[in-house]
Design a protein around this motif. Structure first.
Motif, short mmCIF file in Angstrom:
data_model
loop_
_atom_site.label_atom_id
_atom_site.label_comp_id
_atom_site.label_asym_id
_atom_site.label_seq_id
_atom_site.Cartn_x
_atom_site.Cartn_y
_atom_site.Cartn_z
N TYR A 177 39.76 33.92 37.61
CA TYR A 177 39.69 35.15 36.81
C TYR A 177 40.99 35.57 36.17
N SER A 179 43.82 37.57 34.90
CA SER A 179 43.94 39.03 34.82
C SER A 179 42.70 39.69 34.24
N ASN A 180 41.67 38.92 33.95
CA ASN A 180 40.50 39.47 33.28
C ASN A 180 39.77 40.49 34.16
N GLY A 181 39.48 41.65 33.58
CA GLY A 181 38.74 42.68 34.29
C GLY A 181 39.59 43.61 35.14
N GLU A 198 37.37 44.82 28.45
CA GLU A 198 38.13 43.57 28.42
C GLU A 198 37.24 42.38 28.75
N VAL A 199 36.35 42.55 29.71
CA VAL A 199 35.42 41.49 30.06
C VAL A 199 34.54 41.13 28.86
N ARG A 202 36.58 39.25 26.01
CA ARG A 202 36.90 37.83 26.24
C ARG A 202 35.65 36.98 26.30
N TYR A 203 34.56 37.54 26.83
CA TYR A 203 33.30 36.80 26.87
C TYR A 203 32.79 36.54 25.45
N PHE A 322 43.08 32.19 25.42
CA PHE A 322 43.28 33.20 26.46
C PHE A 322 44.76 33.49 26.65
N SER A 396 32.84 36.85 33.32
CA SER A 396 34.27 37.15 33.16
C SER A 396 35.21 36.04 33.64
N ILE A 398 37.64 33.08 33.52
CA ILE A 398 38.50 32.46 32.53
C ILE A 398 38.46 30.95 32.68
#
Length: 587
Positions: A177, A179-181, A198-199, A202-203, A322, A396, A398
């Motif tokens: 993951y 730093s996502n979420g 943010e999730v 990026r998704y 990313f 979420s 990465i």
């Protein structure tokens, strides 16, 4: 006069003052290292811990105060979630402390390496993370403690579908993951809205890039609603950087915007994405993200669009997006005939005209529930600022779950003690050569940096910083007196590190390369006949030293022994000082 902006539950001035007060209280103050304001209404700032520059964050916003509040919020987010330490070993003392990460962590002893302990995750989640049942217990040992004897360290997350506590391995979080979420904010709902946004960002970004989706342009009449953001766009275009603004909601399904900047001078482009339930906030975030940490002269480092959609969809390209958004983008993104219609969306007034952060969070969760996505949330309050970490399982990530098996960040921790004690080791030549074979058997990439494999913050002033597995093999071959193998790896090292090594280390390696070639071609006996020329070329001191490495009289050029708590690395000790301050705040 106080400044309030959409999406925030407190005035910017109040947030900034509160953040600074708490940082002073915990002796974690951050300094503003650099500011950028390349066009009107676009600000970004880089801040870093005063005593540990490795602990840094970046903030962006339409004003200087908004950017600073953003940076400080991200700083608390990463302090609260221990993200600053996710790539590092914390040392033997920390690994055996009462708790390594948080007081409420739970350790699951490893009884059988082939069987995951009961109580980790849930059966449904295990189907996602371990679909082929290939995951071993030791695959879930966290890098930070590297304490296999203690077991698997897990953190308690609340599963949103049923409010049950689910124990998630720290290793799984760090590997998949990044730093996502993660988010911090003035309130629980504000932070959760930001984390979920943010999730989504990026998704949707991954889907659009990997599937080469063509997006609908945002009409000029819509952009006119947001004059400050439009001023930024117009200034960029006047500076020679045309922009295209797209609705990335995929038919009104997700609260996402995309803005693409073109650089006609070198034929490249860069896509920025932003998300928030409020259309205007999402648009502003997308434009400010476009220039976060970049001046106008830094907009020449991106890639041209590509017609090869397989290259665009490659996992390594998505990973590049990313990291710094410099990856490939398909020309199909810009097709006039879009794959989705434009939607003038808003996710802020779904019920009774309410646009509170509480309602925004509820509305974003509704989007996720429609897709049968399980959401896990861990809350953090110990620093006086609400922060959270959100895992939207299947959305979420990465990195794919198979990375737990093929690219786990703990794959080299069993090597740490051996490698850190190599400089003073007294093994037999055969044993050094056996270590090369073992490196190959363990599948460690020749290009991988040893400091990253072992979780070391080495600083840049020593040979550990640039050491790759391939260079380590050169050193082991020299120690093992296998000059033919050493020559192969020395040649590799010089080619790989020419732009990384200091001039002095490059010079020494070229000298070593010459001496190894000489021994293989002429033999040691004739050294005195060539020594004067060698001294003229490389200097007598360098020749004398490298001759000792060539003959295994000295070993492991430039390396030094490191103890269990990494006290030899100043940078690592600075990082650990921050870690210990955070631990005090948790007690």
């Amino acid at each position: 006069m106080k400044t309030y902006i959409p999406g925030k539950d407190a005035a910017l001035e109040d947030s900034i003052n509160h953040f600074h007060m708490l940082l002073t209280q915990y002796d974690l103050e951050a300094k503003e290292a650099s500011w950028l304001n390349p066009v009107p209404n676009v600000w970004s700032v880089h801040i870093q811990n005063k005593a540990c520059p490795m602990c840094f964050t970046n903030g962006k916003g339409a004003s200087k105060k908004a950017a600073l509040a953003s940076a400080l919020g991200e700083y608390f987010e990463r302090l609260s979630t221990n993200y600053f330490f996710s790539d590092f070993y914390l040392g033997k003392q920390a690994a055996n402390a009462e708790f390594v990460h948080y007081p409420n962590e739970k350790w699951f002893p490893i009884i059988d390496n082939n069987i995951l302990p009961k109580g980790i995750l849930t059966s449904k989640l295990l189907e996602f993370y371990n679909p082929n049942e290939e995951l071993c217990a030791r695959d879930l040992i966290d890098l930070q403690s590297s304490n296999a004897e203690r077991g698997i360290c897990c953190l308690p997350f609340e599963q949103q579908s049923d409010k049950q506590t689910v124990y998630v391995p720290v290793n799984l979080i760090a590997n998949l993951y990044a730093s996502n979420g993660m988010s911090a904010g003035n309130s629980q709902n504000e932070a959760r809205v930001q984390g979920l946004s943010e999730v989504f960002e990026r998704y949707v970004k991954n889907r659009i890039i990997s599937e080469a989706i063509s997006l609908p342009a945002i009409p000029d009449s819509i952009l006119q609603r947001y004059p400050n953001t439009l001023e930024s766009i117009n200034m960029l275009e006047q500076e020679g950087f045309p922009l295209l603004c797209y609705d990335a909601s995929l038919g009104g399904k997700y609260p996402v915007i995309c803005v693409v900047l073109f650089n006609p001078t070198n034929g490249t482009c860069y896509a920025s994405f932003g998300a928030h339930p409020n259309f205007g906030v999402a648009l502003e975030r997308t434009v400010t993200e476009l220039l976060q940490g970049r001046s106008l002269k830094d907009l020449n480092v991106f890639s041209p669009p590509s017609f090869d959609n397989d290259d665009v969809a490659d996992l390594s390209n998505l990973e590049t997006h990313f990291i710094d958004s410099s990856g490939l983008i398909s020309w199909d993104l810009f097709k006039h005939t879009a794959d989705y219609p434009f939607v003038d969306w808003s996710f802020t007034n779904s019920h009774n005209g309410s646009s509170s952060t509480e309602q925004e969070f509820s509305d974003l969760m509704a989007i996720i529930h429609q897709q049968d996505i399980e959401v896990l949330i861990m809350d953090y309050h110990h620093l006086g600022v609400y922060a959270c970490r959100i895992l939207a399982v299947g959305m979420s990530e990465i990195y794919p779950p198979e990375d737990l098996i093929i690219a786990n960040n703990n794959m080299a921790i069993s090597w740490r003690e051996t490698l850190l004690s190599l400089p003073s080791s007294q093994l037999k030549p055969k044993q050094y050569l056996e270590l090369i074979e073992q490196l190959d058997d363990d599948g460690l990439d020749d290009f991988a940096r040893v400091r990253e494999l072992l979780g070391l913050a080495t600083g840049k002033d020593n040979a550990w910083f640039s050491l790759r597995v391939g260079e380590l093999k050169a050193m082991l071959a020299l120690a093992g007196k296998d000059l033919e193998q050493a020559k192969l790896w020395i040649d590799w090292t010089i080619e790989m590190n020419n732009s990384i090594f200091s001039p002095e280390r490059n010079h020494a390696y070229r000298c070593l390369q010459t001496l190894i070639d000489f021994i293989l071609m002429r033999g040691k006996e004739q050294f005195s006949d060539y020594q004067v020329a060698f001294n003229k070329m490389y200097g007598e001191m360098c020749v004398n030293e490298m001759w000792q490495y060539a003959n295994a009289q000295k070993r492991f050029f430039g390396l030094f022994d490191v103890d269990d708590n990494l006290t030899q690395f100043t940078a690592h000790q600075q990082l650990l000082a921050v870690y210990h301050k955070l631990h005090l705040a948790m007690n």
